[in-house]
Scaffold this motif. Structure first.
Motif, mmCIF file in Angstrom:
data_model
loop_
_atom_site.group_PDB
_atom_site.id
_atom_site.type_symbol
_atom_site.label_atom_id
_atom_site.label_comp_id
_atom_site.label_asym_id
_atom_site.label_seq_id
_atom_site.Cartn_x
_atom_site.Cartn_y
_atom_site.Cartn_z
ATOM 1 N N SER A 313 60.073 1.846 10.333
ATOM 2 C CA SER A 313 58.743 1.295 10.098
ATOM 3 C C SER A 313 57.765 1.774 11.163
ATOM 4 O O SER A 313 56.629 2.167 10.859
ATOM 5 C CB SER A 313 58.815 -0.234 10.084
ATOM 6 N N LEU A 314 58.198 1.771 12.420
ATOM 7 C CA LEU A 314 57.360 2.253 13.515
ATOM 8 C C LEU A 314 57.068 3.742 13.363
ATOM 9 O O LEU A 314 55.929 4.187 13.574
ATOM 10 C CB LEU A 314 58.054 1.975 14.848
ATOM 11 N N LEU A 315 58.070 4.522 12.995
ATOM 12 C CA LEU A 315 57.867 5.958 12.789
ATOM 13 C C LEU A 315 56.809 6.209 11.723
ATOM 14 O O LEU A 315 55.915 7.051 11.899
ATOM 15 C CB LEU A 315 59.185 6.625 12.386
ATOM 16 N N ALA A 316 56.894 5.472 10.619
ATOM 17 C CA ALA A 316 55.908 5.636 9.543
ATOM 18 C C ALA A 316 54.506 5.290 10.037
ATOM 19 O O ALA A 316 53.533 5.984 9.704
ATOM 20 C CB ALA A 316 56.293 4.763 8.352
ATOM 21 N N MET A 317 54.387 4.238 10.825
ATOM 22 C CA MET A 317 53.087 3.841 11.350
ATOM 23 C C MET A 317 52.475 4.948 12.211
ATOM 24 O O MET A 317 51.276 5.244 12.122
ATOM 25 C CB MET A 317 53.215 2.553 12.166
ATOM 26 N N ILE A 318 53.309 5.580 13.045
ATOM 27 C CA ILE A 318 52.814 6.654 13.912
ATOM 28 C C ILE A 318 52.375 7.851 13.075
ATOM 29 O O ILE A 318 51.274 8.396 13.266
ATOM 30 C CB ILE A 318 53.893 7.072 14.926
ATOM 31 N N LEU A 319 53.229 8.279 12.146
ATOM 32 C CA LEU A 319 52.927 9.472 11.357
ATOM 33 C C LEU A 319 51.763 9.249 10.393
ATOM 34 O O LEU A 319 51.101 10.206 9.983
ATOM 35 C CB LEU A 319 54.174 9.927 10.597
ATOM 36 N N LYS A 320 51.495 7.992 10.044
ATOM 37 C CA LYS A 320 50.348 7.679 9.194
ATOM 38 C C LYS A 320 49.078 7.447 10.001
ATOM 39 O O LYS A 320 48.026 7.122 9.440
ATOM 40 C CB LYS A 320 50.654 6.448 8.334
ATOM 41 N N GLY A 321 49.173 7.613 11.335
ATOM 42 C CA GLY A 321 48.006 7.491 12.191
ATOM 43 C C GLY A 321 47.535 6.064 12.408
ATOM 44 O O GLY A 321 46.349 5.832 12.680
ATOM 45 N N GLU A 322 48.468 5.104 12.332
ATOM 46 C CA GLU A 322 48.093 3.693 12.442
ATOM 47 C C GLU A 322 48.175 3.143 13.867
ATOM 48 O O GLU A 322 47.744 2.012 14.115
ATOM 49 C CB GLU A 322 48.974 2.857 11.509
ATOM 50 N N LEU A 323 48.714 3.937 14.805
ATOM 51 C CA LEU A 323 48.784 3.519 16.202
ATOM 52 C C LEU A 323 47.862 4.422 17.019
ATOM 53 O O LEU A 323 48.163 5.595 17.233
ATOM 54 C CB LEU A 323 50.219 3.585 16.735
ATOM 55 N N GLU A 324 46.781 3.861 17.472
ATOM 56 C CA GLU A 324 45.719 4.646 18.107
ATOM 57 C C GLU A 324 46.205 5.456 19.305
ATOM 58 O O GLU A 324 45.782 6.600 19.512
ATOM 59 C CB GLU A 324 44.590 3.709 18.537
ATOM 60 N N LYS A 325 47.082 4.896 20.109
ATOM 61 C CA LYS A 325 47.492 5.545 21.347
ATOM 62 C C LYS A 325 48.714 6.445 21.196
ATOM 63 O O LYS A 325 49.170 7.038 22.189
ATOM 64 C CB LYS A 325 47.771 4.481 22.412
#
Length: 352
Positions: A313-325
């Protein structure tokens, strides 16, 4: 030949449970006695140690396979493949489908079979099965999928991690506050361009550590003794993780051929913020190297601990550009690692 992630997906339930949700709970110790601290103090301590401010619970009409299906659909869409070309669907979980308000786990047929059915895949040679490996289950499923791909018997695999821990937690146990629900999934494909999985490692510590996480009766002695819930010895798990996980991560990185300075991100199971920070700090100490900034993304403060779902879930969030930093670019080297019931530890090094 190795495996490359060509699609990612996740499902984060919309029902947000803040720490105030537990204000009226009656927390007990193992002997069934009420804790001396008030609930406000208990939740403050939890937040300080784990970092958890809120977590997500599945809707009452959803079960684990439903969450996994949504994440799988997104991963397939993101990959752009025809699902009929999948050779394996591997579903990592630990407790099966537990309907809201019930106490019975349902794992027959497998959750992977349920997802394959819901995806309407007609290919009979797309093999669907489940993996039970504690919180490291999704990583272990990825390692298995990679083995199938490297051996030549598979070209594409769908790997899902989903859990509804809110359905198997004891409301009288303060540890229940860390648990959450969610799902993540990836599509893996064979590649020969040097990217993808570079190394992996798995271990099971069972001689003394088997029961650090277990299924046990409620702390409420008046509850039905035949009903069991997820239980843990938090102190032993913390000490075990700090002793063993950094060394396993080092072994895995050393096998990959990359140096500690090549690492761009560490994506670790979101179990406990302080524990994860300590693990990563000790990992860098093994190389006599200072901990670099922004190396480890964390979302446990908002999403809690959803077991096998935290990493995909975290990987998907990063690759979808959902974590600004946090971003992952082509060529980046990422170390994935997890620890959980068994006691199991695993890791893999991946180059994007």
């Amino acid at each position: 030949m190795t495996s490359k992630i060509i699609g990612v997906g996740n499902y984060i339930p919309s029902e947000t449970i803040t720490n105030l949700f537990f204000d009226k709970h009656i927390f007990l110790n193992e002997q069934g006695d009420a804790l001396k601290e008030d609930n406000a103090s208990i939740t403050r301590k939890l937040q300080k140690i784990t970092g958890i401010v809120e977590r997500r619970y599945a809707h009452s009409n959803e079960v684990t396979s439903d969450l996994g299906l949504i994440a799988a659909q997104e991963a397939i869409e993101n990959s752009g493949i025809d699902p009929e070309t999948l050779d394996y669907i591997i579903f990592a979980h630990n407790f099966g489908d537990v309907k809201f308000g019930t106490i019975q786990s349902d794992m027959v047929p497998s959750l992977a079979s349920r997802v394959k059915h819901s995806l309407q895949i007609k290919n009979n040679f797309c093999v669907a099965y489940d993996v039970l490996f504690g919180c490291p289950g999704w990583i272990e499923a990825v390692i298995q999928a990679n083995a199938f791909i490297k051996s030549g018997i598979a070209k594409r695999c769908l790997v899902i991690g989903a859990e509804t821990l809110s359905r198997v937690s004891d409301i009288h146990d303060r540890d229940s506050m860390i648990y959450a629900d969610g799902a993540g999934a990836v599509v893996l494909e064979s590649v020969e361009d040097g990217s993808g999985i570079q190394s992996h490692l798995s271990a099971s510590f069972t001689y003394k550590e088997k029961d650090y996480l277990y299924f046990g009766k409620s702390y409420n002695n008046e509850s039905c003794p035949s009903v069991k819930y997820i239980k843990m010895d938090g102190r032993k798990i913390y000490e075990f993780a700090l002793t063993n996980v950094p060394e396993a991560m080092k072994q895995c990185l050393d096998k990959s051929g990359f140096s500690i300075h090549d690492l761009d991100k560490i994506i670790i199971h979101q179990a406990n913020e302080k524990m994860d920070e300590a693990i990563v700090e000790r990992f860098y100490q093994l190389y006599n190297t200072p901990l670099p900034p922004n190396i480890m993304p964390m979302v446990i403060d908002k999403l809690g601990n959803s077991s096998v779902a935290t990493i995909p879930s975290l990987l998907a969030m990063i690759l979808k550009g959902e974590l600004e930093k946090h971003q992952i670019e082509k060529g980046n080297v990422v170390l994935f690692a997890s620890v959980g019931a068994g006691m199991n530890i695993n890791a893999f090094v991946y180059q994007f």
